[in-house]
Every structure is written in C-alpha cells, then in structure tokens.
Design an enzyme around this catalytic site. Structure first.
Site, PDB file in Angstrom:
ATOM      1  N   ASP A  62       9.387  20.929 -19.053  1.00  0.00           N
ATOM      2  CA  ASP A  62       9.343  19.501 -18.709  1.00  0.00           C
ATOM      3  C   ASP A  62      10.362  18.710 -19.531  1.00  0.00           C
ATOM      4  O   ASP A  62      10.050  17.672 -20.111  1.00  0.00           O
ATOM      5  CB  ASP A  62       7.934  18.945 -18.915  1.00  0.00           C
ATOM      6  CG  ASP A  62       7.712  17.624 -18.182  1.00  0.00           C
ATOM      7  OD1 ASP A  62       8.460  17.336 -17.222  1.00  0.00           O
ATOM      8  OD2 ASP A  62       6.807  16.879 -18.570  1.00  0.00           O
ATOM      9  N   LYS A  64      12.975  16.141 -19.980  1.00  0.00           N
ATOM     10  CA  LYS A  64      13.396  14.914 -19.307  1.00  0.00           C
ATOM     11  C   LYS A  64      13.676  13.870 -20.375  1.00  0.00           C
ATOM     12  O   LYS A  64      13.305  14.059 -21.546  1.00  0.00           O
ATOM     13  CB  LYS A  64      12.315  14.429 -18.340  1.00  0.00           C
ATOM     14  CG  LYS A  64      10.980  14.146 -19.004  1.00  0.00           C
ATOM     15  CD  LYS A  64       9.923  13.807 -17.986  1.00  0.00           C
ATOM     16  CE  LYS A  64       8.573  13.609 -18.673  1.00  0.00           C
ATOM     17  NZ  LYS A  64       7.519  13.366 -17.710  1.00  0.00           N
ATOM     18  N   ASN A  67      11.084  12.853 -22.955  1.00  0.00           N
ATOM     19  CA  ASN A  67      10.620  13.898 -23.874  1.00  0.00           C
ATOM     20  C   ASN A  67      11.674  14.263 -24.920  1.00  0.00           C
ATOM     21  O   ASN A  67      11.538  15.251 -25.621  1.00  0.00           O
ATOM     22  CB  ASN A  67      10.193  15.151 -23.104  1.00  0.00           C
ATOM     23  CG  ASN A  67       8.896  14.935 -22.360  1.00  0.00           C
ATOM     24  OD1 ASN A  67       8.146  14.021 -22.670  1.00  0.00           O
ATOM     25  ND2 ASN A  67       8.632  15.758 -21.364  1.00  0.00           N
ATOM     26  N   ASP A  80       6.421  16.881 -26.240  1.00  0.00           N
ATOM     27  CA  ASP A  80       5.546  17.078 -25.092  1.00  0.00           C
ATOM     28  C   ASP A  80       5.587  18.515 -24.569  1.00  0.00           C
ATOM     29  O   ASP A  80       6.271  18.844 -23.609  1.00  0.00           O
ATOM     30  CB  ASP A  80       5.867  16.097 -23.958  1.00  0.00           C
ATOM     31  CG  ASP A  80       4.816  16.151 -22.848  1.00  0.00           C
ATOM     32  OD1 ASP A  80       3.841  16.934 -22.952  1.00  0.00           O
ATOM     33  OD2 ASP A  80       4.968  15.417 -21.863  1.00  0.00           O
ATOM     34  N   THR A  97       8.198  17.403 -14.227  1.00  0.00           N
ATOM     35  CA  THR A  97       8.300  16.140 -13.509  1.00  0.00           C
ATOM     36  C   THR A  97       9.283  16.313 -12.353  1.00  0.00           C
ATOM     37  O   THR A  97      10.454  16.639 -12.582  1.00  0.00           O
ATOM     38  CB  THR A  97       8.776  15.043 -14.472  1.00  0.00           C
ATOM     39  OG1 THR A  97       7.909  15.054 -15.620  1.00  0.00           O
ATOM     40  CG2 THR A  97       8.751  13.688 -13.811  1.00  0.00           C
TER      41      THR A  97
END
Length: 107
Positions: A62, A64, A67, A80, A97
């Site tokens: 994840d 992104k 994060n 995260d 995501t």
C-alpha cells in the site's frame, strides 16, 4: 526548501518550473537544482526502505503518498503496514488503495 515541501510538491502536484519573463537566472537555476537534488534524495530513501522490507521478506502492498512521511531531520519514513504480507505468502484479495495499485493486479 525543506525536503518535506519538496517531496510533497512532487507527490501532490505536477511541478512546472517557468522562469520569470522567460529567462533562467542563476538564482532560479540554483533553486531548481536544489529542489531536484532534494527530491532525488527522498526517492533514494524510499527505494532503500522498500528494499529493506523485501530483504526482510515483506511486501508493503500500500505504498502511496499518504504513507510516505518526512521527518524534521529530512528522513523519509514508510508507514502503515496494515496489509503488509510475507513474500511468497498466500494470495490475497486486497492489494492496496486502487488508484495506486499496479494495473496488472486488477486482471
């Protein structure tokens, strides 16, 4: 410019540098070079973080902008790990995501 602002500018916005009145001054060139170097340092730190995870046998799943944090001393920190999994582990339905997931994951 602090790294946090430089990294946030690149991640959140498309950066377009237009010199005033069409002329690139020495000061503009120095600013632009500093900005590019700071962003490059941030990217290298992020790549090192991901490489360390993979060396430890983990996938983040994840990555992104939200994060990726930058500390006051200009270190990039990946956060995260809620859906992180072991490399070679069981397949899962959730990969992160949607706007940031590799397109091949949707096939």
């Amino acid at each position: 410019m602090p790294l946090a602002r430089a990294a946030a500018s690149v991640v959140v916005f498309d950066v377009l540098f237009v010199p005033p009145e069409g002329a690139l001054t020495v000061q503009d060139a120095q600013y632009l070079l500093t900005f590019v170097i700071m962003v490059a340092v941030a990217v290298v730190q992020l790549v090192q973080a991901v490489a360390a995870l993979h060396s430890a046998g983990l996938l983040h799943l994840d990555i992104k902008p939200s994060n990726i944090l930058v500390t006051h001393d200009e270190r990039v920190v990946l956060v995260d790990f809620g859906i992180a999994r072991a490399l070679g582990g069981r397949e899962q339905k959730q990969y992160g995501t949607p706007p940031y997931v590799a397109p091949e994951r949707f096939k």
